[in-house]
Design a protein around this motif. Sequence first.
Motif, PDB file in Angstrom:
ATOM      1  N   TYR A   1       0.853  -1.188   0.000  1.00 25.02           N
ATOM      2  CA  TYR A   1       0.000   0.000   0.000  1.00 25.02           C
ATOM      3  C   TYR A   1       0.894   1.247   0.000  1.00 25.02           C
ATOM      4  O   TYR A   1       1.077   1.895   1.028  1.00 25.02           O
ATOM      5  N   PRO A   2       1.447   1.596  -1.151  1.00 24.87           N
ATOM      6  CA  PRO A   2       2.420   2.700  -1.214  1.00 24.87           C
ATOM      7  C   PRO A   2       1.861   4.042  -0.737  1.00 24.87           C
ATOM      8  O   PRO A   2       2.629   4.884  -0.244  1.00 24.87           O
ATOM      9  N   ALA A   3       0.548   4.262  -0.889  1.00 23.30           N
ATOM     10  CA  ALA A   3      -0.022   5.560  -0.526  1.00 23.30           C
ATOM     11  C   ALA A   3      -0.301   5.688   0.969  1.00 23.30           C
ATOM     12  O   ALA A   3      -0.552   6.788   1.459  1.00 23.30           O
ATOM     13  N   LYS A   4      -0.263   4.586   1.682  1.00 24.87           N
ATOM     14  CA  LYS A   4      -0.585   4.627   3.105  1.00 24.87           C
ATOM     15  C   LYS A   4       0.653   4.888   3.958  1.00 24.87           C
ATOM     16  O   LYS A   4       1.785   4.646   3.523  1.00 24.87           O
ATOM     17  N   LYS A   5       0.401   5.366   5.163  1.00 26.09           N
ATOM     18  CA  LYS A   5       1.481   5.716   6.088  1.00 26.09           C
ATOM     19  C   LYS A   5       1.513   4.722   7.250  1.00 26.09           C
ATOM     20  O   LYS A   5       0.461   4.224   7.674  1.00 26.09           O
ATOM     21  N   PRO A   6       2.704   4.460   7.797  1.00 22.45           N
ATOM     22  CA  PRO A   6       2.767   3.578   8.982  1.00 22.45           C
ATOM     23  C   PRO A   6       2.242   4.290  10.228  1.00 22.45           C
ATOM     24  O   PRO A   6       2.576   5.450  10.483  1.00 22.45           O
ATOM     25  N   MET A   7       1.398   3.585  10.977  1.00 21.54           N
ATOM     26  CA  MET A   7       0.890   4.094  12.251  1.00 21.54           C
ATOM     27  C   MET A   7       1.634   3.466  13.420  1.00 21.54           C
ATOM     28  O   MET A   7       2.089   4.165  14.328  1.00 21.54           O
ATOM     29  N   PHE A   8       1.728   2.131  13.393  1.00 23.49           N
ATOM     30  CA  PHE A   8       2.376   1.391  14.476  1.00 23.49           C
ATOM     31  C   PHE A   8       3.160   0.218  13.893  1.00 23.49           C
ATOM     32  O   PHE A   8       2.822  -0.300  12.820  1.00 23.49           O
ATOM     33  N   ILE A   9       4.179  -0.209  14.614  1.00 26.37           N
ATOM     34  CA  ILE A   9       4.765  -1.525  14.416  1.00 26.37           C
ATOM     35  C   ILE A   9       4.887  -2.156  15.797  1.00 26.37           C
ATOM     36  O   ILE A   9       5.161  -1.455  16.786  1.00 26.37           O
ATOM     37  N   SER A  10       4.673  -3.451  15.869  1.00 24.43           N
ATOM     38  CA  SER A  10       4.674  -4.104  17.183  1.00 24.43           C
ATOM     39  C   SER A  10       5.153  -5.536  17.055  1.00 24.43           C
ATOM     40  O   SER A  10       5.138  -6.127  15.963  1.00 24.43           O
ATOM     41  N   GLN A  11       5.571  -6.090  18.186  1.00 23.12           N
ATOM     42  CA  GLN A  11       5.984  -7.493  18.284  1.00 23.12           C
ATOM     43  C   GLN A  11       5.350  -8.119  19.511  1.00 23.12           C
ATOM     44  O   GLN A  11       5.289  -7.493  20.566  1.00 23.12           O
ATOM     45  N   GLU A  12       4.873  -9.347  19.369  1.00 26.07           N
ATOM     46  CA  GLU A  12       4.431 -10.121  20.517  1.00 26.07           C
ATOM     47  C   GLU A  12       5.658 -10.673  21.232  1.00 26.07           C
ATOM     48  O   GLU A  12       6.627 -11.089  20.584  1.00 26.07           O
ATOM     49  N   ALA A  13       5.612 -10.686  22.560  1.00 27.20           N
ATOM     50  CA  ALA A  13       6.775 -11.151  23.334  1.00 27.20           C
ATOM     51  C   ALA A  13       7.136 -12.589  23.000  1.00 27.20           C
ATOM     52  O   ALA A  13       8.320 -12.950  22.986  1.00 27.20           O
ATOM     53  N   ASP A  14       6.121 -13.420  22.717  1.00 32.84           N
ATOM     54  CA  ASP A  14       6.394 -14.837  22.454  1.00 32.84           C
ATOM     55  C   ASP A  14       6.582 -15.141  20.965  1.00 32.84           C
ATOM     56  O   ASP A  14       6.826 -16.279  20.586  1.00 32.84           O
ATOM     57  N   VAL A  15       6.456 -14.108  20.106  1.00 26.49           N
ATOM     58  CA  VAL A  15       6.688 -14.308  18.664  1.00 26.49           C
ATOM     59  C   VAL A  15       7.568 -13.164  18.147  1.00 26.49           C
ATOM     60  O   VAL A  15       7.116 -12.322  17.358  1.00 26.49           O
ATOM     61  N   PRO A  16       8.827 -13.109  18.551  1.00 25.75           N
ATOM     62  CA  PRO A  16       9.691 -12.007  18.097  1.00 25.75           C
ATOM     63  C   PRO A  16      10.086 -12.123  16.631  1.00 25.75           C
ATOM     64  O   PRO A  16      10.714 -11.210  16.086  1.00 25.75           O
ATOM     65  N   GLU A  17       9.720 -13.219  15.984  1.00 26.45           N
ATOM     66  CA  GLU A  17      10.073 -13.400  14.568  1.00 26.45           C
ATOM     67  C   GLU A  17       9.166 -12.608  13.634  1.00 26.45           C
ATOM     68  O   GLU A  17       9.403 -12.560  12.432  1.00 26.45           O
ATOM     69  N   ILE A  18       8.115 -11.985  14.190  1.00 30.74           N
ATOM     70  CA  ILE A  18       7.155 -11.264  13.355  1.00 30.74           C
ATOM     71  C   ILE A  18       7.031  -9.815  13.815  1.00 30.74           C
ATOM     72  O   ILE A  18       6.876  -9.544  15.015  1.00 30.74           O
ATOM     73  N   TRP A  19       7.102  -8.897  12.864  1.00 29.84           N
ATOM     74  CA  TRP A  19       6.730  -7.508  13.106  1.00 29.84           C
ATOM     75  C   TRP A  19       5.327  -7.301  12.536  1.00 29.84           C
ATOM     76  O   TRP A  19       5.060  -7.645  11.383  1.00 29.84           O
ATOM     77  N   ASN A  20       4.428  -6.758  13.338  1.00 31.25           N
ATOM     78  CA  ASN A  20       3.089  -6.409  12.866  1.00 31.25           C
ATOM     79  C   ASN A  20       3.080  -4.925  12.523  1.00 31.25           C
ATOM     80  O   ASN A  20       3.228  -4.068  13.393  1.00 31.25           O
ATOM     81  N   VAL A  21       2.921  -4.621  11.238  1.00 35.51           N
ATOM     82  CA  VAL A  21       2.959  -3.245  10.746  1.00 35.51           C
ATOM     83  C   VAL A  21       1.532  -2.802  10.435  1.00 35.51           C
ATOM     84  O   VAL A  21       0.789  -3.514   9.759  1.00 35.51           O
ATOM     85  N   THR A  22       1.149  -1.636  10.944  1.00 32.95           N
ATOM     86  CA  THR A  22      -0.180  -1.079  10.704  1.00 32.95           C
ATOM     87  C   THR A  22      -0.057   0.130   9.790  1.00 32.95           C
ATOM     88  O   THR A  22       0.644   1.090  10.118  1.00 32.95           O
ATOM     89  N   LEU A  23      -0.743   0.084   8.640  1.00 35.52           N
ATOM     90  CA  LEU A  23      -0.732   1.175   7.669  1.00 35.52           C
ATOM     91  C   LEU A  23      -2.121   1.787   7.557  1.00 35.52           C
ATOM     92  O   LEU A  23      -3.127   1.086   7.704  1.00 35.52           O
ATOM     93  N   ALA A  24      -2.171   3.097   7.300  1.00 31.50           N
ATOM     94  CA  ALA A  24      -3.454   3.774   7.170  1.00 31.50           C
ATOM     95  C   ALA A  24      -3.288   5.029   6.320  1.00 31.50           C
ATOM     96  O   ALA A  24      -2.170   5.499   6.079  1.00 31.50           O
ATOM     97  N   ASP A  25      -4.429   5.591   5.886  1.00 27.87           N
ATOM     98  CA  ASP A  25      -4.390   6.817   5.083  1.00 27.87           C
ATOM     99  C   ASP A  25      -3.997   8.023   5.925  1.00 27.87           C
ATOM    100  O   ASP A  25      -3.375   8.959   5.434  1.00 27.87           O
TER     101      ASP A  25
END
Length: 388
Positions: free
Chosen positions: A73-97
């Motif tokens: 989603y090139p037009a969207k901006k990042p709001m948050f990135i987060s990691q679960e303590a028990d799953v550090p192998e994944i970054w959860n990225v939140t994008l929005a307008d």
Amino acid sequence: MSPVSLRRWGWIHKWSSLICTIFMLLLCLTGLPLIYHHEIGHLLGTEVEPPVLSTPMPQGNVDAVIASAKELYPAKKPMFISQEADVPEIWNVTLADHMHDPNYKPIAVDARTTKVITEPAFEGGVFMSTMLALHVDLFMGLPGMLFLGFMALLLLVAIVSGVVLYAPFMRKLDFGTVRKERSARLKWLDMHNMLGIVTLVWLFVVGGTGMINTWADLMYKYYQKNELAQILKQYEGKKPLPHTASVHDAIETAKAALPGMRVAFVAFPGTDFSSEHHYGIYMNGNEAFSSRMYRPVLIDANTGQLTDAPVLPWYLKALLVSQPLHFGDYGGQAMKLLWALLDIATIILLGTGLYLWLKRGKTGNASTKVAAHAHPLPATPTLTGERP
């Protein structure tokens, strides 16, 4: 206790219970699957699993993680990135307008390869997102949260008044007595009272923490306008500069400022958890309690310099403690099972209260009077205000 006092407490108990019962039933029914939201996510296939790599890899550059998510989603901006303590192998990225867009896009990115894994189902899918929305705000936002907070307050009033009424009742009966030989209605009344006293402490804790949780938005806004505003006074009146600082470097700066803590999530400039000028990097500990206590680190989004790492005020700490306690997230599967069993007992408690209220007609009153002559005890019901 005098008859007048009994009647007053009975009136308080009856009406506080009646008003909140339907909503408490809804909260218990929706709260039950939320206790096991991770397990349900695995069953429904909405829980994201990290890919298995042939060789172990360290975590990659966070800026590359964000760039991979933005490719979708090139037009969207990042709001948050987060990691679960028990799953550090994944970054959860939140994008929005924009920074307050409710229609955001969650993207799961492999923290090691910095490649997109998937675009997860919104809030864990339709079922879980519906349960969460009903439980949190009835799909009404802040007004819904405050309304449910008031219902939780009525629940606490019902609990206290129920204890006041139950205490003299217990003088004539053993604890947990259910008089099965009497009328069906009296049996349900005894069952109701027994469940009420058994779930007393748990229901008070869950009701109290639930009420605190409904004030979350107001607490954050108060914090922004007071404590955070004082910290950011040097930026007052300044136009935000381009956010050119590396998020990866900002995280490393936060880790150096608070050694021994891990990154829970990063809030981008303009969100409710940062300022127009800063990355808000929220750190927490690795223990059961410290993992719930966040410490914000404010990094200038233009220069990458540390601005401050303030300690949260007491009311936000109380909020952070109440959130996992409300859902039983502290003690693993054993605590989840206990929370689920007590939740089911509360559903039965509320159901029997409604039954007693609906069956309060002439037949019920007649049998109640006969029982009252046989057992001259003070009034104790949750919804009826009559003698057992």
